[in-house]
Design a protein around this motif. Structure first.
Motif, short mmCIF file in Angstrom:
data_model
loop_
_atom_site.label_atom_id
_atom_site.label_comp_id
_atom_site.label_asym_id
_atom_site.label_seq_id
_atom_site.Cartn_x
_atom_site.Cartn_y
_atom_site.Cartn_z
N LEU A 1 -4.12 13.06 6.17
CA LEU A 1 -4.10 12.20 7.34
C LEU A 1 -2.79 12.33 8.08
N CYS A 2 -2.86 12.54 9.39
CA CYS A 2 -1.66 12.60 10.23
C CYS A 2 -1.08 11.20 10.34
N GLY A 3 0.18 11.02 10.09
CA GLY A 3 0.81 9.70 10.08
C GLY A 3 0.71 8.96 11.40
N ALA A 4 0.63 9.68 12.53
CA ALA A 4 0.55 9.03 13.84
C ALA A 4 -0.77 8.31 14.04
N SER A 5 -1.80 8.67 13.28
CA SER A 5 -3.12 8.05 13.46
C SER A 5 -3.38 6.93 12.46
N VAL A 6 -2.40 6.58 11.63
CA VAL A 6 -2.59 5.54 10.63
C VAL A 6 -2.46 4.16 11.27
N ILE A 7 -3.48 3.31 11.06
CA ILE A 7 -3.42 1.94 11.57
C ILE A 7 -2.92 1.02 10.46
N VAL A 8 -3.55 1.09 9.29
CA VAL A 8 -3.10 0.30 8.15
C VAL A 8 -3.50 1.05 6.88
N ALA A 9 -2.64 1.01 5.87
CA ALA A 9 -2.95 1.61 4.56
C ALA A 9 -2.65 0.57 3.50
N LEU A 10 -3.65 0.27 2.68
CA LEU A 10 -3.49 -0.73 1.63
C LEU A 10 -3.72 -0.09 0.27
N ARG A 11 -2.92 -0.45 -0.70
CA ARG A 11 -3.10 0.04 -2.06
C ARG A 11 -4.26 -0.73 -2.69
N ASN A 12 -5.08 -0.04 -3.44
CA ASN A 12 -6.22 -0.65 -4.10
C ASN A 12 -5.72 -1.62 -5.16
N PRO A 13 -6.03 -2.92 -5.05
CA PRO A 13 -5.54 -3.88 -6.04
C PRO A 13 -6.23 -3.75 -7.40
N LEU A 14 -7.32 -3.00 -7.47
CA LEU A 14 -8.05 -2.83 -8.73
C LEU A 14 -7.40 -1.79 -9.62
N ILE A 15 -6.53 -0.95 -9.06
CA ILE A 15 -5.83 0.07 -9.84
C ILE A 15 -4.48 -0.49 -10.28
N THR A 16 -4.21 -0.50 -11.55
CA THR A 16 -2.94 -1.00 -12.06
C THR A 16 -1.97 0.13 -12.29
N CYS A 17 -0.76 -0.04 -11.82
CA CYS A 17 0.29 0.97 -12.02
C CYS A 17 1.10 0.60 -13.25
N LYS A 18 1.45 1.61 -14.03
CA LYS A 18 2.25 1.38 -15.24
C LYS A 18 3.66 1.87 -15.04
#
Length: 54
Positions: A37-54
């Motif tokens: 995805l080209c950064g200029a066309s990004v409106i909003v990006a959200l991290r999936n809350p169902l995926i847990t980071c360790k």
């Protein structure tokens, strides 16, 4: 930007035929396993809350 396991969301308003009642907007979604995805066309990006980071 490279994204994996993306869910794209948007709303469509169906076109009206002649003499028909006004159509209601319809929410649509689409799953994409990998995308670049080209950064200029990004409106909003959200991290999936169902995926847990360790």
């Amino acid at each position: 930007m490279v994204l994996e396991n993306v869910k794209e969301l948007w709303t469509e308003v169906p076109k009206n035929g002649k003499g028909k009642k006004k159509s209601k907007p319809v929410d649509e979604d689409h799953y994409i396993s990998k995308m670049c995805l080209c950064g200029a066309s990004v409106i909003v990006a959200l991290r999936n809350p169902l995926i847990t980071c360790k």
